[in-house]
Motif scaffolding. Structure first.
Motif, short mmCIF file in Angstrom:
data_model
loop_
_atom_site.label_atom_id
_atom_site.label_comp_id
_atom_site.label_asym_id
_atom_site.label_seq_id
_atom_site.Cartn_x
_atom_site.Cartn_y
_atom_site.Cartn_z
N TYR A 101 -19.24 -79.66 -97.71
CA TYR A 101 -20.00 -78.43 -97.56
C TYR A 101 -21.39 -78.41 -98.68
N ARG A 102 -22.24 -77.88 -97.79
CA ARG A 102 -23.59 -77.61 -98.40
C ARG A 102 -24.06 -76.28 -98.00
N GLU A 160 -30.25 -88.37 -103.18
CA GLU A 160 -29.92 -88.85 -101.80
C GLU A 160 -31.14 -89.94 -101.44
N THR A 216 -18.41 -82.48 -102.63
CA THR A 216 -18.20 -83.93 -101.89
C THR A 216 -16.96 -84.30 -102.25
N VAL A 243 -19.72 -85.47 -97.96
CA VAL A 243 -20.20 -84.22 -98.32
C VAL A 243 -19.39 -83.24 -97.36
N ASP A 284 -27.37 -72.39 -104.42
CA ASP A 284 -26.67 -73.41 -103.41
C ASP A 284 -26.26 -74.65 -104.00
N ILE A 340 -23.61 -78.22 -103.58
CA ILE A 340 -23.00 -79.25 -102.60
C ILE A 340 -21.49 -79.58 -103.34
N ALA A 377 -26.91 -77.76 -106.20
CA ALA A 377 -27.75 -78.55 -105.47
C ALA A 377 -29.08 -79.08 -106.25
N SER A 388 -31.68 -83.27 -108.57
CA SER A 388 -31.26 -82.50 -107.53
C SER A 388 -30.57 -83.43 -106.53
N TRP A 389 -29.80 -82.68 -105.72
CA TRP A 389 -28.99 -83.54 -104.60
C TRP A 389 -30.00 -84.23 -103.69
#
Length: 215
Positions: free
Chosen positions: A142-143, A127, A40, A140, A36, A38, A169, A122-123
């Protein structure tokens, strides 16, 4: 031994068009397969690390510069909330570089948070912490699971955006950085003849509702 840590060099993705003589391009992306990620927006600012008691640019001995004055004042308002031994890494967006921003949410955008063990959170955890600290992160794009074909088709307005950054991620250790983060940078990114630090400082623009003191 210094308690301050230099942010690692981010390698370019194989299809990144803007690679200078001192850049490094990753030769394959197999370490991302099945993970997975992220993606940005890559912000055109000055790489900066924030601790509970210090700030520095990419160079640990970065000297004073007027473009860093706002950041130092703002940092003083959140420093007490950064745990000892942790650091927030992001972009000081005060001074205009090659991209002229007109609608920033803040003059600082965070993109990673590192704990006292030198692990990048981790993302999801990042956050949560950024919300507590009042730190904005880049948009962002795409995730989801790594998809090279999809990433190659990401469309950005190259007049207004420097590029994009891919990161896992999940959390990862400092020594795993080059297998965990990579970037794509627009062609001919640097579009000024003079380095921004030697030029007259032109502040980037902020959203009207987010207007922050510039002096």
């Amino acid at each position: 031994m210094s308690n301050y840590i230099k942010y690692p060099r981010t390698h370019h993705l194989p299809w990144s068009p803007s690679v200078s003589s001192d850049d490094v391009r990753t030769t394959n992306t197999t370490h991302f397969v099945g993970r997975d990620i992220i993606v940005t927006e890559k912000m055109d600012g000055e790489n900066t690390s924030l601790y509970c008691d210090h700030t520095h640019a990419r160079s640990l001995d970065s000297r004073n510069h007027p473009s860093r004055d706002w950041l130092k004042r703002w940092h003083s308002t959140i420093a007490h909330d950064i745990p000892k031994g942790w650091r927030v890494c992001g972009e000081n967006m005060y001074a205009q570089h090659s991209v002229a921003y007109q609608n920033l949410q803040s003059y600082f955008y965070g993109f990673s948070l590192w704990n006292a063990h030198n692990d990048c959170l981790s993302w999801a955890e990042t956050e949560e912490w950024f919300e507590l600290l009042g730190i904005y992160s880049p948009p962002v794009l795409y995730r989801g699971v790594w998809d090279e074909a999809l990433l190659r088709e990401i469309h950005i307005d190259e007049r207004l955006v420097e590029g994009y950054v891919v990161r896992l991620a999940d959390s990862f250790a400092y020594d795993e950085f080059k297998q965990s983060v990579a970037k794509w940078v627009r062609p001919n990114h640097v579009q000024t003849d003079q380095h921004w630090m030697q030029a007259e400082i032109v502040p980037n623009g902020l959203q009207v509702a987010k207007k922050e003191t510039t002096s």
